[in-house]
Design an enzyme around this catalytic site. Structure first.
Site, PDB file in Angstrom:
ATOM      1  N   SER A 110      -3.254   2.153   0.892  1.00 25.74           N
ATOM      2  CA  SER A 110      -4.218   3.123   0.386  1.00 25.74           C
ATOM      3  C   SER A 110      -4.538   2.837  -1.089  1.00 25.74           C
ATOM      4  CB  SER A 110      -3.670   4.539   0.604  1.00 25.74           C
ATOM      5  OG  SER A 110      -4.626   5.525   0.321  1.00 25.74           O
ATOM      6  N   HIS A 135      -7.676   1.733   3.874  1.00 22.86           N
ATOM      7  CA  HIS A 135      -8.354   2.719   4.719  1.00 22.86           C
ATOM      8  C   HIS A 135      -9.298   3.546   3.848  1.00 22.86           C
ATOM      9  CE1 HIS A 135      -4.913   5.942   4.187  1.00 22.86           C
ATOM     10  NE2 HIS A 135      -5.497   5.639   3.052  1.00 22.86           N
TER      11      HIS A 135
END
Length: 206
Positions: A110, A135
């Site tokens: 992330s 993501h």
């Protein structure tokens, strides 16, 4: 306190190793992270949140003031965290004069992977068994319908901005970044090299 509570507290209660050095004025003690800071090494570990981000920003600014020409080494082992906290680190990395070399150990997921890719070109690395995951931003909001709409527009704006920056640092087309961040995309160290998030896998010091 239950056993599970003790386990949750254990990492925070762990003792930080101390290093003792001999100087002309006698012995001097440092905690291990302060000693490594003297070598221009900063650790970004755990959740990215405001307090941790402020400490990392302060360390980078201090090292720039100390020597604006010498590289800073940022070691990352993070599952991600708060976007605004991560962006304060990102903006400082781009703002300061020294190159910031990024090294992934363990995981960079992330926001962790975003900061890994944001290191100086040619100076971004993964250790062999580290994992990288990209993501789209996560968000959740409760409230009146109008407020939810406002926050939805904000997170979509952040998503577009982060995709643009990730495309810039990885060299991937924006369409590829948009597709691959739609869901969690995990990568090995070598996969991260091929994707353009890092420049090489380090197996040992040169």
């Amino acid at each position: 306190m239950s056993y599970s509570d003790q386990r949750e507290l254990a990492p925070h209660m762990a003792l930080v190793p101390m290093v003792v050095e001999q100087t002309s004025r006698g012995e001097r003690s440092y905690d291990i992270f302060s000693r490594l800071l003297k070598e221009r090494i900063i650790f970004l570990t755990g959740q990215v949140e405001d307090h941790m981000a402020n400490l990392i920003v302060a360390q980078m600014l201090f090292l720039e003031a100390e020597n604006p020409e010498k590289d800073i080494h940022l070691y990352i082992n993070s599952p991600g965290g708060v976007i605004t906290a991560g962006m304060s680190i990102y903006d400082t990395m781009q703002f300061i004069k020294p190159d910031v070399s990024t090294i992934c150990m363990g995981q960079a997921c992330s926001m962790g992977s975003f900061l890994l890719a944001a290191g100086a070109q040619g100076k971004r690395f993964c250790l062999p068994n580290s994992r990288v995951m990209i993501h789209q931003p996560l968000g959740g909001f409760q409230g009146q319908a109008t407020d939810i709409e406002i926050h939805a527009k904000e997170i979509l704006s952040i998503k577009a901005r982060m995709n643009t920056l990730m495309a810039k640092h990885s060299g991937q087309p924006i369409e590829v970044i948009e597709r691959d961040t739609e869901r969690d995309r995990f990568m090995s160290a070598q996969d991260a090299v091929e994707y353009g998030l890092v420049d090489a896998v380090l197996t040992q010091r040169a």
